[in-house]
Design a protein around this motif. Structure first.
Motif, PDB file in Angstrom:
ATOM      1  N   ARG A  26       0.841  -1.202   0.000  1.00  0.00           N
ATOM      2  CA  ARG A  26       0.000   0.000   0.000  1.00  0.00           C
ATOM      3  C   ARG A  26       0.877   1.254   0.000  1.00  0.00           C
ATOM      4  O   ARG A  26       0.650   2.191  -0.756  1.00  0.00           O
ATOM      5  CB  ARG A  26      -0.914   0.003   1.227  1.00  0.00           C
ATOM      6  CG  ARG A  26      -1.941   1.134   1.194  1.00  0.00           C
ATOM      7  CD  ARG A  26      -2.433   1.481   2.572  1.00  0.00           C
ATOM      8  NE  ARG A  26      -1.323   1.846   3.445  1.00  0.00           N
ATOM      9  CZ  ARG A  26      -1.437   2.023   4.753  1.00  0.00           C
ATOM     10  NH1 ARG A  26      -2.587   1.820   5.341  1.00  0.00           N
ATOM     11  NH2 ARG A  26      -0.395   2.370   5.488  1.00  0.00           N
ATOM     12  N   LEU A  28       3.781   1.650  -1.146  1.00  0.00           N
ATOM     13  CA  LEU A  28       4.495   1.808  -2.421  1.00  0.00           C
ATOM     14  C   LEU A  28       3.659   2.590  -3.434  1.00  0.00           C
ATOM     15  O   LEU A  28       4.159   3.049  -4.454  1.00  0.00           O
ATOM     16  CB  LEU A  28       4.830   0.430  -2.991  1.00  0.00           C
ATOM     17  CG  LEU A  28       6.281  -0.011  -3.022  1.00  0.00           C
ATOM     18  CD1 LEU A  28       7.029   0.608  -4.185  1.00  0.00           C
ATOM     19  CD2 LEU A  28       6.987   0.301  -1.732  1.00  0.00           C
ATOM     20  N   GLY A  29       2.372   2.760  -3.159  1.00  0.00           N
ATOM     21  CA  GLY A  29       1.494   3.455  -4.091  1.00  0.00           C
ATOM     22  C   GLY A  29       1.598   4.962  -4.014  1.00  0.00           C
ATOM     23  O   GLY A  29       0.951   5.665  -4.783  1.00  0.00           O
ATOM     24  N   ALA A  31       4.457   8.242  -3.541  1.00  0.00           N
ATOM     25  CA  ALA A  31       5.878   8.580  -3.509  1.00  0.00           C
ATOM     26  C   ALA A  31       6.336   9.012  -2.114  1.00  0.00           C
ATOM     27  O   ALA A  31       7.492   8.799  -1.730  1.00  0.00           O
ATOM     28  CB  ALA A  31       6.173   9.685  -4.521  1.00  0.00           C
ATOM     29  N   GLN A  32       5.420   9.609  -1.338  1.00  0.00           N
ATOM     30  CA  GLN A  32       5.792  10.098  -0.006  1.00  0.00           C
ATOM     31  C   GLN A  32       6.109   8.951   0.949  1.00  0.00           C
ATOM     32  O   GLN A  32       6.961   9.076   1.825  1.00  0.00           O
ATOM     33  CB  GLN A  32       4.635  10.920   0.591  1.00  0.00           C
ATOM     34  CG  GLN A  32       4.273  12.150  -0.213  1.00  0.00           C
ATOM     35  CD  GLN A  32       5.388  13.162  -0.232  1.00  0.00           C
ATOM     36  OE1 GLN A  32       6.009  13.426   0.802  1.00  0.00           O
ATOM     37  NE2 GLN A  32       5.681  13.713  -1.398  1.00  0.00           N
ATOM     38  N   ALA A  34       6.679   5.645  -0.049  1.00  0.00           N
ATOM     39  CA  ALA A  34       7.201   4.453  -0.718  1.00  0.00           C
ATOM     40  C   ALA A  34       8.378   3.813   0.011  1.00  0.00           C
ATOM     41  O   ALA A  34       8.429   2.592   0.165  1.00  0.00           O
ATOM     42  CB  ALA A  34       7.577   4.792  -2.157  1.00  0.00           C
ATOM     43  N   ARG A  35       9.307   4.658   0.504  1.00  0.00           N
ATOM     44  CA  ARG A  35      10.489   4.061   1.136  1.00  0.00           C
ATOM     45  C   ARG A  35      10.131   3.359   2.439  1.00  0.00           C
ATOM     46  O   ARG A  35      10.726   2.338   2.793  1.00  0.00           O
ATOM     47  CB  ARG A  35      11.565   5.125   1.369  1.00  0.00           C
ATOM     48  CG  ARG A  35      12.266   5.495   0.070  1.00  0.00           C
ATOM     49  CD  ARG A  35      13.509   6.279   0.299  1.00  0.00           C
ATOM     50  NE  ARG A  35      14.600   5.471   0.806  1.00  0.00           N
ATOM     51  CZ  ARG A  35      15.709   6.008   1.304  1.00  0.00           C
ATOM     52  NH1 ARG A  35      15.854   7.304   1.364  1.00  0.00           N
ATOM     53  NH2 ARG A  35      16.667   5.226   1.747  1.00  0.00           N
ATOM     54  N   GLY A  37       7.402   1.857   2.869  1.00  0.00           N
ATOM     55  CA  GLY A  37       6.809   0.595   2.412  1.00  0.00           C
ATOM     56  C   GLY A  37       7.856  -0.474   2.196  1.00  0.00           C
ATOM     57  O   GLY A  37       7.670  -1.637   2.563  1.00  0.00           O
TER      58      GLY A  37
END
Lengths: 285, 97
Positions: A26, A28-29, A31-32, A34-35, A37
């Motif tokens: 979830r 990863l969806g 950009a804020q 993602a890391r 995730g």
């Protein structure tokens, strides 16, 4: 069925790992997040592996060959780190394709080991079906990913390779593979059919990627990823392991959807990618 | 049909649905990192590989299992590293928002 304390703990670790994979996917969806995730999923993977090793320590007879496991884990981590750190960013799709090939190989081999050790006339319908699908999908992912890698790298021509009756013969091969798995359900002891399924998987991986152009490779890689996930889920059914089923299904379906979204974003028809050069514009000829 | 299979199918389809839902609105920019990420988690087959390599099996099975562990580990470790490397690049490009 009551579980021992350790087994309960292992199952809870698997549950935690499954939740972490979902949360990671979830995150990863966006950009804020993602890391974060990636970090969540990494913790999940560590939990799943630790749980399995703990299970091996606690229950006698589950894992006896520690030296093999430790050596393979160490060498694998070293190679993985090297490939992760030193491959240039421009080579990303190639790198992911290669990584897939390794994943597919792993699933395929696990399927073969399961059949070698537990196969035979007494294998249950569920186990033999799951193992058959696992081996077919694993082998297909292995050679398909190597083909994708070769096409991207230029070892194999990036142009679609087509010949008359291609779709019909591929369809026949797929039907043959499923037919053999069906035969295994009735005759789980037919080892020749099992190894034929593996061989057909290897062949299908090559033949299915052959007619697809180099530009469509990212979509193909997503699809192969989806197959690798489904193969992992099949392993989960064969071993009765829920973390494999959950993570495999997550991966299988998100990979499929991602492939569809990517082909849309690149203005390619998804069916063209799926069925190769079938119906493609005749410009390449 | 056995109860184990029914439970397994529940788990499978609920997870499949979750995978679909969670991914369906991902921006284009994140497609490639997501591809690397799903590749990394498909390395969950490492769990199956560990059981195959460590079991009290014959030599052939043990060797095949160990190769599987090796391959799955490369997939997991490499996959996660690559994903993170790609995402780090985005951060630099986009600056702090």
């Amino acid at each position: 069925m009551t579980l021992s304390t350790t087994e309960t703990f292992v199952q809870l670790l698997y549950l935690a790992a499954s939740i972490l994979f979902i949360l990671g996917l979830r995150d990863l969806g966006d950009a804020q997040t993602a890391r974060r995730g990636v970090l969540l999923a990494e913790v999940g993977m560590v939990a799943a592996v630790a749980g399995t090793l703990l299970y091996g320590v606690a229950v006698t007879g589950v894992i006896v060959r520690w030296e093999w496991i430790l050596v393979a884990l160490l060498i694998g981590s070293a190679i993985g780190t090297g490939m992760g750190l030193w491959i240039p960013m421009t080579k990303m799709p190639e790198r992911i394709a290669l990584s897939h090939a390794f994943g597919g190989l792993a699933v395929g081999l696990v399927g073969v080991v399961e059949y070698l050790e537990h196969g035979g006339p007494k294998m249950s319908t569920l186990q033999v079906t799951a193992t058959g699908l696992e081996v077919a999908l694993g082998a297909l992912t292995f050679t398909g990913s190597l083909m994708a890698f070769g096409k991207l790298q230029g070892f194999i021509t990036g142009r679609p390779v087509t010949y008359p009756g291609q779709n019909a013969s591929n369809g026949l091969l797929i039907a043959g593979t499923l037919g053999l798995i069906g035969l295994l359900v009735y005759q789980p002891g037919a080892a020749w059919a099992f190894y034929a399924v593996a061989a057909l998987g290897v062949l299908l991986g090559v033949l299915l990627v052959l007619p697809i152009g180099g530009a469509d490779m990212p979509v193909v890689i997503c699809l192969l990823n989806s197959y690798a996930g489904l193969a992992a889920a099949a392993t989960g059914f064969a071993l009765g392991n829920n973390v494999l089923i959950i993570c495999g299904a997550l991966d299988g379906f998100s990979g499929f959807i991602l492939g569809m979204m990517m082909s849309k974003a690149m203005n390619r028809s998804f069916t063209n990618v799926l069925f190769g050069a079938f119906g493609a514009e005749p410009e390449g000829k | 049909m056995s109860l184990t299979l029914i439970f397994g199918l529940y788990v499978f389809f609920l997870a499949a649905f979750t995978g679909y839902q969670v991914i369906s609105k991902v921006p284009h920019l994140l497609h490639t990192p997501l591809m690397a990420f799903t590749n990394a988690i498909s390395g969950i087959s490492l769990v199956g590989s560990l059981l195959a390599a460590g079991g009290h099996y014959g030599t052939l099975s043990t060797v095949l299992g160990a190769v599987a562990v090796l391959a799955a580990t490369i997939n997991v470790v490499g996959g996660f590293l690559i994903t993170d490397r790609m995402l780090r690049m985005f951060k630099k490009k986009g600056g702090t928002r």
